[in-house]
Scaffold this motif. Structure first.
Motif, PDB file in Angstrom:
ATOM      1  N   MET A  50       0.834  -1.200   0.000  1.00 31.15           N
ATOM      2  CA  MET A  50       0.000   0.000   0.000  1.00 31.15           C
ATOM      3  C   MET A  50       0.872   1.254   0.000  1.00 31.15           C
ATOM      4  N   PRO A  51       0.313   2.382  -0.444  1.00 34.03           N
ATOM      5  CA  PRO A  51       1.045   3.650  -0.341  1.00 34.03           C
ATOM      6  C   PRO A  51       1.450   3.919   1.108  1.00 34.03           C
ATOM      7  N   GLU A  52       2.597   4.553   1.276  1.00 36.02           N
ATOM      8  CA  GLU A  52       3.180   4.716   2.615  1.00 36.02           C
ATOM      9  C   GLU A  52       2.248   5.454   3.574  1.00 36.02           C
ATOM     10  N   TYR A  53       1.557   6.483   3.111  1.00 40.89           N
ATOM     11  CA  TYR A  53       0.729   7.271   4.031  1.00 40.89           C
ATOM     12  C   TYR A  53      -0.403   6.432   4.621  1.00 40.89           C
ATOM     13  N   LEU A  54      -0.932   5.480   3.845  1.00 37.96           N
ATOM     14  CA  LEU A  54      -1.976   4.605   4.370  1.00 37.96           C
ATOM     15  C   LEU A  54      -1.399   3.607   5.364  1.00 37.96           C
ATOM     16  N   ARG A  55      -0.222   3.064   5.068  1.00 38.19           N
ATOM     17  CA  ARG A  55       0.410   2.103   5.978  1.00 38.19           C
ATOM     18  C   ARG A  55       0.707   2.752   7.326  1.00 38.19           C
ATOM     19  N   VAL A  56       1.265   3.948   7.277  1.00 38.82           N
ATOM     20  CA  VAL A  56       1.641   4.646   8.511  1.00 38.82           C
ATOM     21  C   VAL A  56       0.390   5.025   9.308  1.00 38.82           C
ATOM     22  N   ALA A  57      -0.618   5.514   8.620  1.00 41.74           N
ATOM     23  CA  ALA A  57      -1.855   5.911   9.310  1.00 41.74           C
ATOM     24  C   ALA A  57      -2.535   4.703   9.962  1.00 41.74           C
ATOM     25  N   ARG A  72      -5.269  14.339  10.038  1.00 40.94           N
ATOM     26  CA  ARG A  72      -3.944  14.941   9.877  1.00 40.94           C
ATOM     27  C   ARG A  72      -3.211  14.327   8.688  1.00 40.94           C
ATOM     28  N   HIS A  73      -3.248  13.008   8.572  1.00 42.56           N
ATOM     29  CA  HIS A  73      -2.592  12.340   7.440  1.00 42.56           C
ATOM     30  C   HIS A  73      -3.269  12.710   6.116  1.00 42.56           C
ATOM     31  N   PHE A  74      -4.594  12.848   6.145  1.00 44.70           N
ATOM     32  CA  PHE A  74      -5.315  13.230   4.929  1.00 44.70           C
ATOM     33  C   PHE A  74      -4.904  14.620   4.470  1.00 44.70           C
ATOM     34  N   ASP A  75      -4.838  15.571   5.412  1.00 43.33           N
ATOM     35  CA  ASP A  75      -4.480  16.946   5.059  1.00 43.33           C
ATOM     36  C   ASP A  75      -3.062  17.023   4.501  1.00 43.33           C
ATOM     37  N   MET A  76      -2.142  16.255   5.078  1.00 41.92           N
ATOM     38  CA  MET A  76      -0.755  16.260   4.598  1.00 41.92           C
ATOM     39  C   MET A  76      -0.668  15.673   3.190  1.00 41.92           C
ATOM     40  N   THR A  77      -1.394  14.615   2.957  1.00 39.66           N
ATOM     41  CA  THR A  77      -1.324  13.929   1.657  1.00 39.66           C
ATOM     42  C   THR A  77      -1.990  14.737   0.561  1.00 39.66           C
ATOM     43  N   HIS A  78      -3.049  15.460   0.931  1.00 36.86           N
ATOM     44  CA  HIS A  78      -3.822  16.188  -0.066  1.00 36.86           C
ATOM     45  C   HIS A  78      -3.569  17.694  -0.016  1.00 36.86           C
ATOM     46  N   GLN A 134     -11.146  -3.164  13.887  1.00 35.61           N
ATOM     47  CA  GLN A 134     -11.729  -2.008  14.555  1.00 35.61           C
ATOM     48  C   GLN A 134     -11.024  -0.702  14.213  1.00 35.61           C
ATOM     49  N   TYR A 135      -9.711  -0.758  14.078  1.00 36.69           N
ATOM     50  CA  TYR A 135      -8.952   0.483  13.879  1.00 36.69           C
ATOM     51  C   TYR A 135      -8.276   0.565  12.507  1.00 36.69           C
ATOM     52  N   GLY A 136      -7.678  -0.529  12.047  1.00 36.52           N
ATOM     53  CA  GLY A 136      -6.991  -0.494  10.765  1.00 36.52           C
ATOM     54  C   GLY A 136      -7.929  -0.278   9.593  1.00 36.52           C
ATOM     55  N   LEU A 137      -8.966  -1.114   9.501  1.00 34.53           N
ATOM     56  CA  LEU A 137      -9.926  -0.950   8.411  1.00 34.53           C
ATOM     57  C   LEU A 137     -10.761   0.312   8.590  1.00 34.53           C
ATOM     58  N   SER A 138     -11.049   0.682   9.838  1.00 35.34           N
ATOM     59  CA  SER A 138     -11.781   1.937  10.084  1.00 35.34           C
ATOM     60  C   SER A 138     -10.979   3.137   9.605  1.00 35.34           C
ATOM     61  N   CYS A 139      -9.665   3.032   9.723  1.00 41.12           N
ATOM     62  CA  CYS A 139      -8.792   4.105   9.231  1.00 41.12           C
ATOM     63  C   CYS A 139      -8.982   4.290   7.724  1.00 41.12           C
ATOM     64  N   LEU A 140      -8.963   3.194   6.963  1.00 40.32           N
ATOM     65  CA  LEU A 140      -9.176   3.282   5.515  1.00 40.32           C
ATOM     66  C   LEU A 140     -10.568   3.823   5.206  1.00 40.32           C
ATOM     67  N   GLU A 141     -11.546   3.383   5.972  1.00 45.80           N
ATOM     68  CA  GLU A 141     -12.930   3.831   5.737  1.00 45.80           C
ATOM     69  C   GLU A 141     -13.084   5.324   6.016  1.00 45.80           C
ATOM     70  N   LYS A 142     -12.371   5.819   7.025  1.00 42.48           N
ATOM     71  CA  LYS A 142     -12.466   7.255   7.324  1.00 42.48           C
ATOM     72  C   LYS A 142     -11.777   8.083   6.243  1.00 42.48           C
ATOM     73  N   PHE A 143     -10.626   7.604   5.754  1.00 42.65           N
ATOM     74  CA  PHE A 143      -9.980   8.254   4.613  1.00 42.65           C
ATOM     75  C   PHE A 143     -10.955   8.337   3.440  1.00 42.65           C
ATOM     76  N   ALA A 144     -11.615   7.203   3.159  1.00 40.47           N
ATOM     77  CA  ALA A 144     -12.548   7.145   2.031  1.00 40.47           C
ATOM     78  C   ALA A 144     -13.697   8.123   2.217  1.00 40.47           C
ATOM     79  N   ALA A 145     -14.188   8.244   3.473  1.00 43.60           N
ATOM     80  CA  ALA A 145     -15.294   9.166   3.754  1.00 43.60           C
ATOM     81  C   ALA A 145     -14.887  10.619   3.544  1.00 43.60           C
ATOM     82  N   LEU A 146     -13.592  10.907   3.669  1.00 39.14           N
ATOM     83  CA  LEU A 146     -13.088  12.268   3.439  1.00 39.14           C
ATOM     84  C   LEU A 146     -12.852  12.547   1.954  1.00 39.14           C
ATOM     85  N   GLY A 147     -13.061  11.536   1.118  1.00 41.68           N
ATOM     86  CA  GLY A 147     -12.924  11.716  -0.315  1.00 41.68           C
ATOM     87  C   GLY A 147     -11.638  11.162  -0.895  1.00 41.68           C
TER      88      GLY A 147
END
Length: 488
Positions: A50-57, A72-78, A134-147
């Motif tokens: 996966m891209p590094e920002y997703l792995r780290v987040a 925070r990770h979303f704002d930095m990446t975008h 609970q946290y890893g997949l939720s992290c991806l889902e929250k990124f997705a919800a932010l667009g």
């Protein structure tokens, strides 16, 4: 010597091919590592990392047990002018039980980290599968919800590898199954790296029966197959124990205390119930058993925990297991014990819902049976099929259907003693066919027996029994199936 209803020559071509390939797959894996198509390390890494920002987040979310850092990770990446990362072709995560597989566990973990992003390899001693859900997949889902389209596509494509024995695989599947309950689909499909002793789940889905000899090359090939393999389904079975309150039950991790888990009201209980009951619930994918086989497993399990240096791999495990079988009386029952008390029919009643029936029926337990197994897979005891491959006329006569891992039924059979079990396991005879069912209730009542031994997918425990009140074990199919990747 074979029974008239089942012989090894009765296999259909397709099932014969599947059984043969399952038994030989680890050997073929070793040969293919030298002669098969070369899988280039960097190409594989590019496809599954996966891209590094997703792995780290994801790592931060799991470590901190919260997904607030996603913004925070979303704002930095975008940020303005930033290049938007592209998703990888086949994102994978691996759960590894580094204690499995003897000395290979730690080495395999290092190899996996070398083949993909280190953050995508989870040691089960540090990160549990439910924490990833609970946290890893939720992290991806929250990124997705932010667009974030990269995170959205990664979440949709992600696949899981369970590196361990059947217990490890079941643990991972159970946690992924929570996504279905939470309406968080898709559920990631799962592949397997077999590190256990029996590896029956691995055999059933084409991942082989043992860790390959040339494991470094085989690891690349397995990850490639996980990334590209076809999807199939697996039934799982919910098990509920209801027992008189008072005596605590020392259970494996696959069985948890429950506040309340009422029994099926369609089947009335014959006799009085205790004023207070304790409940336990769990899920199994391969088998549940009661009796002498579970007693042997219980002894082996405790020896391995007390003296782990004795169990350094599948071969040593099997040798120790065989020794325990003799010691516990599976082959040689103590002369002092009353032969009339050895059969499970002394403590057990069995009720089932048979094929194409919604009504409960009591099924007699043969007096000679000392172990009863409820089997979901066509693989048991390191790749054997004790139910057998039955002739169509016998299936029709008994009201059975051909057994599969996704047919909504389990097969119930009995083993008389160690000698009988040995003959069954080398497929000279079939096990004692008892029933095929979509739901089961076992009722246990103590007498001369103060306890019974049980096991669920290789995890054994000692079940106390009361002389006054019955204990119940009820088994019903989980309403949704696990998503598997076929390895062949």
């Amino acid at each position: 010597m074979g029974s008239p209803e089942s012989t090894p020559t009765d296999l259909s071509t397709s099932r014969n091919t599947a059984a043969t390939s399952s038994a030989r797959s680890s050997v073929i894996d070793s040969i293919m590592g030298c002669t098969g198509v070369t899988i280039h390390k960097e190409d594989l890494r590019k496809r599954i990392t996966m891209p590094e920002y997703l792995r780290v987040a994801m790592r931060e979310a799991i470590q901190n047990k919260d997904v607030d850092s996603v913004k925070r990770h979303f704002d930095m990446t975008h940020a303005d002018g930033a290049e938007i990362p592209k998703p990888c072709e086949s994102p994978l995560v691996v759960f590894i039980n580094a204690k499995s597989g003897g000395r290979h566990g730690p080495e395999l973990k290092a190899r996996l980290q070398d083949l993909m992003g280190e953050e995508q390899v989870f040691d089960l001693s540090a990160v549990k599968p439910h924490e990833f859900v609970q946290y890893g997949l939720s992290c991806l889902e929250k990124f997705a919800a932010l667009g974030d389209t990269c995170a959205k596509e990664t979440r949709e494509k992600i696949r899981v590898v369970a590196a361990g024995g059947d217990g490890t695989v079941g643990w991972v599947l159970g946690c992924l199954g929570e996504l279905k309950k939470q309406d968080r689909e898709p559920v990631p499909p799962s592949g397997i790296i077999p590190l256990g002793t029996g590896n029956d789940l691995s055999r059933s889905f084409g991942w082989g029966g043992s860790f390959p000899f040339n494991w470094k090359a085989a690891t690349k090939r397995i990850l490639d197959r996980v990334a590209n393999g076809p999807i199939c389904r697996l039934d799982s079975w919910n098990l509920v124990i209801s027992m008189p309150a008072g005596e605590a039950l020392e259970t494996p991790y696959s069985l948890k205390p429950s506040e309340c888990a009422s029994l099926d009201q369609e089947l009335e209980v014959d006799g009085q119930l205790p004023e207070k009951s304790s409940y336990y619930q769990g899920v199994f994918y391969n088998y549940f058993s009661i009796g002498m086989d579970a007693q042997v497993a219980y002894g082996f399990h405790h020896l391995r925990n007390e003296k782990p240096y004795l169990a350094q791999g599948p071969l040593s495990n099997k040798l120790i297991y065989s020794g325990y079988s003799c010691k516990q009386g599976w082959f040689f029952a103590p002369c002092s014990s009353d032969p009339g008390l050895r059969g499970l029919n002394n403590i057990l009643r069995l009720y089932v819902k048979k094929v194409n029936s919604s009504k409960w029926e009591q099924v007699p337990i043969p007096s000679s049976v000392r172990s009863i197994v409820t089997l979901n897979l066509p693989s048991y005891g390191s790749g054997r099929n004790p139910w057998g491959n039955l002739k169509p006329e016998y299936l029709e006569k008994r009201g059975f259907v051909e057994a599969h891992a996704d047919d909504g039924y389990v097969e119930i059979f009995g083993l008389k003693h160690g000698w009988h079990a040995s003959m069954v396991m080398v497929e000279l005879i079939s096990a004692k066919h008892i029933a095929q069912a979509s739901a089961i209730r076992f009722e246990l009542r103590g007498g001369e027996w103060k306890e019974a031994y049980m096991q669920m997918d290789g995890e054994p425990w000692k079940q106390p029994m009361s002389k006054e009140f019955s204990s119940f074990i009820e088994i019903k199919r989980v309403p949704f199936q696990s998503v598997m990747i076929h390895g062949e």
